[in-house]
Design a protein around this motif. Structure first.
Motif, mmCIF file in Angstrom:
data_model
loop_
_atom_site.group_PDB
_atom_site.id
_atom_site.type_symbol
_atom_site.label_atom_id
_atom_site.label_comp_id
_atom_site.label_asym_id
_atom_site.label_seq_id
_atom_site.Cartn_x
_atom_site.Cartn_y
_atom_site.Cartn_z
ATOM 1 N N GLY A 257 0.808 -1.418 0.034
ATOM 2 C CA GLY A 257 -0.078 0.055 0.005
ATOM 3 C C GLY A 257 0.948 1.141 0.164
ATOM 4 O O GLY A 257 0.214 2.330 -0.057
ATOM 5 N N LEU A 258 2.009 0.941 0.137
ATOM 6 C CA LEU A 258 3.036 2.268 -0.044
ATOM 7 C C LEU A 258 3.700 2.608 -1.318
ATOM 8 O O LEU A 258 4.000 1.824 -1.825
ATOM 9 C CB LEU A 258 4.154 2.223 1.176
ATOM 10 N N PRO A 259 3.549 3.970 -1.585
ATOM 11 C CA PRO A 259 4.263 4.188 -3.019
ATOM 12 C C PRO A 259 5.685 4.323 -2.916
ATOM 13 O O PRO A 259 6.237 4.768 -1.966
ATOM 14 C CB PRO A 259 3.548 5.747 -3.220
ATOM 15 N N ILE A 260 6.182 3.458 -3.928
ATOM 16 C CA ILE A 260 7.863 3.666 -4.198
ATOM 17 C C ILE A 260 8.057 4.583 -5.182
ATOM 18 O O ILE A 260 7.758 4.490 -6.398
ATOM 19 C CB ILE A 260 8.195 2.071 -4.612
ATOM 20 N N ALA A 261 8.915 5.630 -4.590
ATOM 21 C CA ALA A 261 9.358 6.505 -5.334
ATOM 22 C C ALA A 261 10.590 6.386 -6.238
ATOM 23 O O ALA A 261 11.352 5.592 -5.881
ATOM 24 C CB ALA A 261 9.954 7.713 -4.547
ATOM 25 N N GLY A 262 10.590 6.972 -7.394
ATOM 26 C CA GLY A 262 11.763 6.349 -8.387
ATOM 27 C C GLY A 262 11.756 7.503 -9.409
ATOM 28 O O GLY A 262 11.146 8.641 -9.270
ATOM 29 N N HIS A 263 12.660 7.422 -10.526
ATOM 30 C CA HIS A 263 12.705 8.339 -11.416
ATOM 31 C C HIS A 263 12.569 7.670 -12.908
ATOM 32 O O HIS A 263 13.044 6.310 -13.125
ATOM 33 C CB HIS A 263 14.256 8.972 -11.759
ATOM 34 N N LEU A 264 11.927 8.292 -13.869
ATOM 35 C CA LEU A 264 12.037 7.852 -15.080
ATOM 36 C C LEU A 264 13.093 8.583 -15.816
ATOM 37 O O LEU A 264 12.879 9.946 -16.283
ATOM 38 C CB LEU A 264 10.595 8.051 -15.863
ATOM 39 N N PHE A 265 14.117 8.058 -16.431
ATOM 40 C CA PHE A 265 14.999 8.607 -17.056
ATOM 41 C C PHE A 265 14.990 8.496 -18.666
ATOM 42 O O PHE A 265 14.692 7.465 -19.204
ATOM 43 C CB PHE A 265 16.822 8.199 -16.696
ATOM 44 N N VAL A 266 15.524 9.656 -19.299
ATOM 45 C CA VAL A 266 15.578 9.646 -20.785
ATOM 46 C C VAL A 266 16.829 10.228 -21.051
ATOM 47 O O VAL A 266 17.161 11.273 -20.905
ATOM 48 C CB VAL A 266 14.272 10.571 -21.472
ATOM 49 N N ALA A 267 17.611 9.537 -21.745
ATOM 50 C CA ALA A 267 19.055 9.933 -22.136
ATOM 51 C C ALA A 267 19.459 9.638 -23.554
ATOM 52 O O ALA A 267 18.779 8.765 -24.293
ATOM 53 C CB ALA A 267 20.043 8.917 -21.437
ATOM 54 N N ARG A 268 20.160 10.392 -24.104
ATOM 55 C CA ARG A 268 20.496 10.364 -25.514
ATOM 56 C C ARG A 268 21.903 9.914 -25.898
ATOM 57 O O ARG A 268 22.943 10.625 -24.835
ATOM 58 C CB ARG A 268 20.229 11.662 -26.324
ATOM 59 N N LYS A 269 22.200 9.191 -26.484
ATOM 60 C CA LYS A 269 23.724 8.784 -26.856
ATOM 61 C C LYS A 269 24.206 9.879 -27.447
ATOM 62 O O LYS A 269 23.822 10.555 -28.400
ATOM 63 C CB LYS A 269 23.663 7.740 -28.007
ATOM 64 N N GLN A 270 25.612 10.269 -27.040
ATOM 65 C CA GLN A 270 26.091 11.393 -27.503
ATOM 66 C C GLN A 270 26.912 11.254 -28.769
ATOM 67 O O GLN A 270 27.266 10.043 -29.068
ATOM 68 C CB GLN A 270 27.317 11.779 -26.485
#
Length: 270
Positions: A257-270
């Protein structure tokens, strides 16, 4: 493994788990040590549970045998449990972000940790050719039945990427992969070798309050999943030759029942 060994392992694991759930962490740690002595490959994830209880070193990744066993056992109910019970919607969040960035057309997509195809389904209309990789054979079989991918492999993500001789990819997704990895450099370097110039690398991660990392770049949280600091993820991306476009705050899923925090990463190849 002989039947008596299976019985002994099951008894040892159940004893350790009962002690852990009772909050007797020191006794549980000793019991999990017994489990590891019986099963060095660690099919039950004892090493991860020890780290979660702060009674063992944080491993560089979850044991391959543990990840394979975990997902093979739950393949038949995976979609229901993850989406309906745990509120996991990262694939659709990724779809929304790609649309927001006007990145909706890719020649070749690679879905790392594809599971039963939740991300493949969410992004199906965005890629001309889709390849899926997962450790768990039972999950890959379900993904195959859905007909979402042009190619599917049962393999470890880094092993596949290191050995891959096929054309590079324009989009590489890894939703819900980082929670089973501590050290990120091997994965990110392998992804970079298989990414076209300007390709997108998109993935989710989990995080925790800074104090819980105890000065480390990654740790194992209370639900036996790896969490990473945003700073570490960004540094690892940069070292692998990616530019981080964004790292949006998300709720990855719910546990008890607890929200799990995180990130959604978007990265670009240099």
């Amino acid at each position: 493994m002989a039947k008596t060994d299976d019985d002994a392992l099951a008894e040892a694991y159940n004893r350790a788990l009962a002690l852990e759930k009772a909050g007797e962490f020191d006794a549980a740690a000793k019991a999990y040590a017994d489990v590891l002595a019986l099963d060095p490959d660690d099919h039950g994830g004892a090493s991860v549970r020890l780290a979660s209880m702060k009674r063992g070193d944080v491993p560089v990744r979850a044991p391959e045998a543990y990840v394979t066993t975990l997902f093979d056992q739950h393949a038949d109910v995976f979609d229901k449990v993850l989406v309906e019970d745990l509120g996991y919607h990262v694939p659709m969040l990724l779809r929304q972000r790609l649309i927001g960035l006007s990145e909706t057309s890719f020649e070749r997509m690679l879905d790392l940790g594809c599971g039963t195809g939740l991300t493949g389904s969410a992004l199906e209309d965005m890629a001309d050719d889709a390849t899926g990789i997962d450790l768990a054979e039972n999950m890959v079989e379900i993904a195959h039945e859905k007909g979402l991918y042009d190619t599917l492999y049962v393999a470890d993500a880094v092993d596949y990427l290191d050995d891959n001789d096929d054309d590079p990819f324009d989009l590489i997704a890894a939703t819900d992969v980082l929670p089973y990895l501590g050290e990120l450099e091997p994965l990110f370097a392998a992804v970079a070798k298989n990414a076209n110039p300007a390709a997108l690398f998109c993935f989710s991660s989990e995080t925790l309050p800074e104090a819980e990392f105890e000065g480390r770049s990654y740790t194992v949280g209370g639900f036996q999943r790896f969490a990473h600091t945003e700073t570490y993820v960004r540094q690892a991306l940069n070292a692998a030759g990616f530019t981080c476009i964004e790292a949006g705050d998300i709720i990855v899923r719910h546990e008890q029942g607890l929200p799990i925090a995180g990130h959604l990463f978007v990265a670009r190849k240099q």
